[in-house]
Design a protein around this motif. Structure first.
Motif, mmCIF file in Angstrom:
data_model
loop_
_atom_site.group_PDB
_atom_site.id
_atom_site.type_symbol
_atom_site.label_atom_id
_atom_site.label_comp_id
_atom_site.label_asym_id
_atom_site.label_seq_id
_atom_site.Cartn_x
_atom_site.Cartn_y
_atom_site.Cartn_z
ATOM 1 N N ASN A 1 -5.761 -41.564 44.769
ATOM 2 C CA ASN A 1 -6.802 -41.357 45.767
ATOM 3 C C ASN A 1 -7.236 -42.698 46.361
ATOM 4 O O ASN A 1 -6.738 -43.768 45.980
ATOM 5 C CB ASN A 1 -7.983 -40.573 45.183
ATOM 6 C CG ASN A 1 -8.743 -41.341 44.112
ATOM 7 O OD1 ASN A 1 -8.572 -42.542 43.945
ATOM 8 N ND2 ASN A 1 -9.603 -40.630 43.372
ATOM 9 N N VAL A 2 -8.176 -42.652 47.301
ATOM 10 C CA VAL A 2 -8.593 -43.859 48.010
ATOM 11 C C VAL A 2 -9.143 -44.898 47.037
ATOM 12 O O VAL A 2 -8.772 -46.075 47.064
ATOM 13 C CB VAL A 2 -9.652 -43.497 49.078
ATOM 14 C CG1 VAL A 2 -10.315 -44.752 49.626
ATOM 15 C CG2 VAL A 2 -9.008 -42.692 50.201
ATOM 16 N N GLU A 3 -10.041 -44.465 46.162
ATOM 17 C CA GLU A 3 -10.687 -45.389 45.232
ATOM 18 C C GLU A 3 -9.673 -46.103 44.347
ATOM 19 O O GLU A 3 -9.734 -47.323 44.156
ATOM 20 C CB GLU A 3 -11.687 -44.615 44.374
ATOM 21 C CG GLU A 3 -12.477 -45.462 43.400
ATOM 22 C CD GLU A 3 -13.438 -44.596 42.593
ATOM 23 O OE1 GLU A 3 -14.645 -44.883 42.626
ATOM 24 O OE2 GLU A 3 -12.968 -43.622 41.955
ATOM 25 N N ARG A 4 -8.709 -45.349 43.808
ATOM 26 C CA ARG A 4 -7.741 -45.956 42.890
ATOM 27 C C ARG A 4 -6.742 -46.833 43.646
ATOM 28 O O ARG A 4 -6.208 -47.793 43.083
ATOM 29 C CB ARG A 4 -7.040 -44.876 42.070
ATOM 30 C CG ARG A 4 -7.982 -44.214 41.069
ATOM 31 C CD ARG A 4 -7.254 -43.260 40.137
ATOM 32 N NE ARG A 4 -6.316 -43.947 39.264
ATOM 33 C CZ ARG A 4 -6.648 -44.596 38.143
ATOM 34 N NH1 ARG A 4 -7.921 -44.658 37.768
ATOM 35 N NH2 ARG A 4 -5.735 -45.165 37.393
ATOM 36 N N ASN A 5 -6.462 -46.513 44.896
ATOM 37 C CA ASN A 5 -5.634 -47.407 45.708
ATOM 38 C C ASN A 5 -6.303 -48.772 45.845
ATOM 39 O O ASN A 5 -5.666 -49.816 45.681
ATOM 40 C CB ASN A 5 -5.385 -46.804 47.089
ATOM 41 C CG ASN A 5 -4.032 -46.149 47.212
ATOM 42 O OD1 ASN A 5 -3.018 -46.810 47.401
ATOM 43 N ND2 ASN A 5 -4.023 -44.827 47.084
ATOM 44 N N VAL A 6 -7.597 -48.757 46.146
ATOM 45 C CA VAL A 6 -8.327 -50.008 46.338
ATOM 46 C C VAL A 6 -8.475 -50.753 45.017
ATOM 47 O O VAL A 6 -8.404 -51.985 44.966
ATOM 48 C CB VAL A 6 -9.708 -49.734 46.973
ATOM 49 C CG1 VAL A 6 -10.517 -51.028 47.103
ATOM 50 C CG2 VAL A 6 -9.535 -49.081 48.350
ATOM 51 N N ALA A 7 -8.631 -50.017 43.923
ATOM 52 C CA ALA A 7 -8.857 -50.639 42.620
ATOM 53 C C ALA A 7 -7.573 -51.142 41.967
ATOM 54 O O ALA A 7 -7.640 -51.861 40.960
ATOM 55 C CB ALA A 7 -9.529 -49.629 41.687
ATOM 56 N N TYR A 8 -6.431 -50.808 42.497
ATOM 57 C CA TYR A 8 -5.156 -51.039 41.794
ATOM 58 C C TYR A 8 -4.995 -52.497 41.355
ATOM 59 O O TYR A 8 -4.669 -52.779 40.200
ATOM 60 C CB TYR A 8 -3.987 -50.620 42.691
ATOM 61 C CG TYR A 8 -2.651 -50.759 42.016
ATOM 62 C CD1 TYR A 8 -2.170 -49.754 41.191
ATOM 63 C CD2 TYR A 8 -1.875 -51.901 42.183
ATOM 64 C CE1 TYR A 8 -0.946 -49.876 40.551
ATOM 65 C CE2 TYR A 8 -0.651 -52.043 41.550
ATOM 66 C CZ TYR A 8 -0.190 -51.023 40.727
ATOM 67 O OH TYR A 8 1.013 -51.163 40.090
ATOM 68 N N GLY A 9 -5.198 -53.418 42.263
ATOM 69 C CA GLY A 9 -5.006 -54.827 41.921
ATOM 70 C C GLY A 9 -5.969 -55.318 40.867
ATOM 71 O O GLY A 9 -5.608 -56.104 39.986
ATOM 72 N N LEU A 10 -7.218 -54.858 40.955
ATOM 73 C CA LEU A 10 -8.218 -55.278 39.973
ATOM 74 C C LEU A 10 -7.877 -54.742 38.584
ATOM 75 O O LEU A 10 -7.997 -55.452 37.574
ATOM 76 C CB LEU A 10 -9.605 -54.768 40.390
ATOM 77 C CG LEU A 10 -10.136 -55.272 41.738
ATOM 78 C CD1 LEU A 10 -11.474 -54.607 42.054
ATOM 79 C CD2 LEU A 10 -10.286 -56.780 41.724
ATOM 80 N N LEU A 11 -7.457 -53.473 38.515
ATOM 81 C CA LEU A 11 -7.094 -52.877 37.236
ATOM 82 C C LEU A 11 -5.844 -53.541 36.657
ATOM 83 O O LEU A 11 -5.739 -53.743 35.438
ATOM 84 C CB LEU A 11 -6.862 -51.368 37.409
ATOM 85 C CG LEU A 11 -8.103 -50.548 37.788
ATOM 86 C CD1 LEU A 11 -7.708 -49.117 38.149
ATOM 87 C CD2 LEU A 11 -9.109 -50.548 36.639
ATOM 88 N N ALA A 12 -4.900 -53.910 37.544
ATOM 89 C CA ALA A 12 -3.657 -54.528 37.075
ATOM 90 C C ALA A 12 -3.905 -55.867 36.398
ATOM 91 O O ALA A 12 -3.156 -56.268 35.496
ATOM 92 C CB ALA A 12 -2.689 -54.708 38.245
ATOM 93 N N ARG A 13 -4.960 -56.550 36.816
ATOM 94 C CA ARG A 13 -5.246 -57.836 36.175
ATOM 95 C C ARG A 13 -6.324 -57.720 35.095
ATOM 96 O O ARG A 13 -6.827 -58.718 34.594
ATOM 97 C CB ARG A 13 -5.639 -58.879 37.218
ATOM 98 C CG ARG A 13 -6.932 -58.677 37.942
ATOM 99 C CD ARG A 13 -7.066 -59.664 39.089
ATOM 100 N NE ARG A 13 -8.402 -59.683 39.673
ATOM 101 C CZ ARG A 13 -8.676 -60.242 40.845
ATOM 102 N NH1 ARG A 13 -7.710 -60.834 41.540
ATOM 103 N NH2 ARG A 13 -9.908 -60.237 41.311
#
Length: 358
Positions: free
Chosen positions: A97-109
């Motif tokens: 979803n939109v939120e997880r698309n935006v959060a992807y980079g932050l979660l990856a690090r």
């Protein structure tokens, strides 16, 4: 979202990129000021995207180097550079979803969940997409997907944001709205933006400075006003904005100006010159259509025949055959002239520039 506590200054020193023996970028040196909105403008194949990818780390220069914030990052991969990139096709994850698309980079690090939620919320609010956080990206319009891609790039608080023709897939009206919104976001954040486009109108409307590229080199860099009104070459004159090239002959110089005789006329005028204007002999006079006017034949710098008349909304464009070329004249108020009328063409004293011959 606060501006990152880094300089955002980008330096490209003597950078070249060679593919199969051909230089896509040829010995380019460029300074991008901290917090600046700089646009790389040029036709397809001029090297602008290759240069952007070298700054991003997706391409390594064959020669030269790239510095960001004073640090040499030439050998660093993209993930170790303080940059993020927005692509033309957005590259969103359709299953998130939109939120997880935006959060992807932050979660990856490995960022903390509370920090991620706060940063994602701020990024979506910045691009006016807060109400779409839990919706699927595949149901969004092109403009909304572009906003999500922008939020995903900004949420990491990059020192430099790189944008590779991000508005190219949008329709005209939406593209114009997004130009205004991108400028507003840039002003609020103060982040360095480096933007690639082949659309000269877009470059003039959005940029602090424009770097016009041609055949792998930077042909001119300056403010939109400088690039438009004082092109340094015939290429820049023809690529940035519209204009007519009136044949002329250079008779002499006065300082940096040229004294020219207009072909097919007995008139001699003085005008500023581009860097490639000759000191004598054949040349061309660039005349911008909004700086030209129609007058009586006895008052015109040149005399010609109206060959076409077009209504474009804001202005009426007259095409006038004169001096061996067609001169464009844009008038906000309709005049009495019709096709086949013989008219004079005049232009403002600062409305023309002498450039090299064809």
């Amino acid at each position: 979202m606060a501006r990152p506590d880094r300089t955002g200054h980008v330096t490209v020193e003597g950078a070249s990129k060679v593919f199969d023996g051909t230089a896509a970028v040829d010995d380019v040196s460029l300074e991008v000021r901290a917090g600046e909105f700089l646009t790389l403008l040029g036709p397809s194949g001029c090297g602008k995207t290759t240069l952007l990818r070298m700054i991003a780390g997706f391409e390594r220069p064959t020669r030269g180097r790239v510095l960001i914030g004073g640090r040499d990052v030439t050998g660093d991969p993209p993930e170790f550079r303080p940059v993020n990139m927005v692509f033309q096709r957005y590259a969103l994850f359709p299953h998130l979803n939109v939120e997880r698309n935006v959060a992807y980079g932050l979660l990856a690090r490995g960022e903390d969940g509370h920090a991620v939620a706060r940063k994602v919320g701020a990024a979506l609010a910045l691009v006016d997409m807060a109400g779409f956080a839990h919706g699927p990206v595949r149901q969004l319009s092109g403009g909304q997907q572009q906003r999500v891609a922008l939020a995903r790039a900004l949420v990491n608080e990059p020192e430099v944001l790189l944008l590779d023709e991000p508005l190219a897939a949008l329709d005209l009206q939406l593209r114009k709205r997004m130009q205004v919104e991108l400028r507003a976001i840039h002003r609020r954040l103060g982040t360095t933006f480096i933007y690639v486009t082949h659309d000269q109108g877009e470059a003039l409307a959005m940029s602090d400075r424009v770097a016009v590229m041609n055949r792998g080199i930077v042909a001119q860099i300056g403010t939109p006003e400088e690039t438009y009104h004082r092109p340094r070459s015939r290429f820049v004159a023809g690529f940035v904005g519209e204009g007519s090239f009136v044949p002329c002959t250079v008779r002499g110089s006065v300082g940096e100006d040229r004294v020219v005789a207009l072909d097919g006329s007995d008139r001699t005028i003085q005008a500023p010159a581009s860097a490639d204007a000759p000191s004598s002999g054949a040349a061309s006079l660039l005349v911008r259509p909004e700086r030209a006017s129609i007058t009586g034949t006895e008052k015109g710098l040149v005399v010609g025949r109206v060959v076409d008349l077009m209504f474009t909304g804001a202005v009426r464009r007259y095409l006038i055959a004169a001096s061996g070329t067609e001169i464009k004249v844009d008038l906000a108020d309709p005049g009495p002239w019709r096709v086949d009328d013989t008219v004079g063409v005049d232009w403002a004293i600062d409305g023309a520039v002498v450039v090299g011959p064809e």
